[in-house]
Design a protein around this motif. Sequence first.
Motif, PDB file in Angstrom:
ATOM      1  N   ASN A 286      13.116 -20.701  23.576  1.00  0.00           N
ATOM      2  CA  ASN A 286      12.677 -22.155  24.759  1.00  0.00           C
ATOM      3  C   ASN A 286      14.097 -22.306  24.275  1.00  0.00           C
ATOM      4  OD1 ASN A 286       9.813 -22.087  23.903  1.00  0.00           O
ATOM      5  ND2 ASN A 286      10.214 -23.237  22.367  1.00  0.00           N
TER       6      ASN A 286
ATOM      7  N   TRP B 255      10.151 -29.421  21.146  1.00  0.00           N
ATOM      8  CA  TRP B 255       9.385 -28.468  21.422  1.00  0.00           C
ATOM      9  C   TRP B 255       8.087 -28.920  20.487  1.00  0.00           C
ATOM     10  CZ3 TRP B 255      11.036 -25.935  24.915  1.00  0.00           C
ATOM     11  CH2 TRP B 255      12.607 -25.783  25.882  1.00  0.00           C
TER      12      TRP B 255
ATOM     13  N   ILE C 208      13.057 -15.512  26.569  1.00  0.00           N
ATOM     14  CA  ILE C 208      12.418 -16.873  26.471  1.00  0.00           C
ATOM     15  C   ILE C 208      11.100 -17.429  27.473  1.00  0.00           C
ATOM     16  CG2 ILE C 208      13.631 -18.659  27.857  1.00  0.00           C
ATOM     17  CD1 ILE C 208      16.022 -17.571  26.365  1.00  0.00           C
ATOM     18  N   THR C 209      10.517 -17.607  26.700  1.00  0.00           N
ATOM     19  CA  THR C 209       9.017 -18.533  26.790  1.00  0.00           C
ATOM     20  C   THR C 209       8.789 -19.796  28.046  1.00  0.00           C
ATOM     21  OG1 THR C 209       9.499 -19.433  24.324  1.00  0.00           O
ATOM     22  CG2 THR C 209       8.307 -16.748  25.088  1.00  0.00           C
ATOM     23  N   LYS C 210      10.150 -20.381  27.568  1.00  0.00           N
ATOM     24  CA  LYS C 210      10.277 -22.058  27.832  1.00  0.00           C
ATOM     25  C   LYS C 210      11.363 -22.384  28.317  1.00  0.00           C
ATOM     26  CE  LYS C 210       7.526 -26.212  27.933  1.00  0.00           C
ATOM     27  NZ  LYS C 210       6.747 -27.242  26.779  1.00  0.00           N
TER      28      LYS C 210
ATOM     29  N   PRO D  61      12.977 -11.466  29.511  1.00  0.00           N
ATOM     30  CA  PRO D  61      12.087 -11.946  27.832  1.00  0.00           C
ATOM     31  C   PRO D  61      12.212 -12.753  27.799  1.00  0.00           C
ATOM     32  CG  PRO D  61      12.694  -9.921  28.930  1.00  0.00           C
ATOM     33  CD  PRO D  61      13.782 -10.505  29.515  1.00  0.00           C
TER      34      PRO D  61
ATOM     35  N   LYS E 275       7.404 -20.764  33.745  1.00  0.00           N
ATOM     36  CA  LYS E 275       7.607 -21.061  32.528  1.00  0.00           C
ATOM     37  C   LYS E 275       8.310 -22.210  32.696  1.00  0.00           C
ATOM     38  CE  LYS E 275      10.525 -16.794  30.981  1.00  0.00           C
ATOM     39  NZ  LYS E 275      11.237 -15.693  30.854  1.00  0.00           N
TER      40      LYS E 275
END
Length: 64
Positions: free
Chosen positions: A2, A64, A26-28, A24, A43
């Motif tokens: 994140n 988070w 990084i998810t958020k 790719p 995202k």
Amino acid sequence: MNATIIGGTGLTGSSLVRQLLADPAITKVISISRKSLEIWNPKLTEVLISDLVELSSIESKIRW
């Protein structure tokens, strides 16, 4: 992974946000700024504040 960015609407910040969203790994991405980035991406979470003094009032939105 994140990422949180403060000031994502400026020249450097907006470039960084786009790079983070394209990565790719990084998810958020949470962007804290005074105005909208005007980007739609699943995202991306935008938190709009008028003054950085307000950071304590948005703490629950940026955890988070």
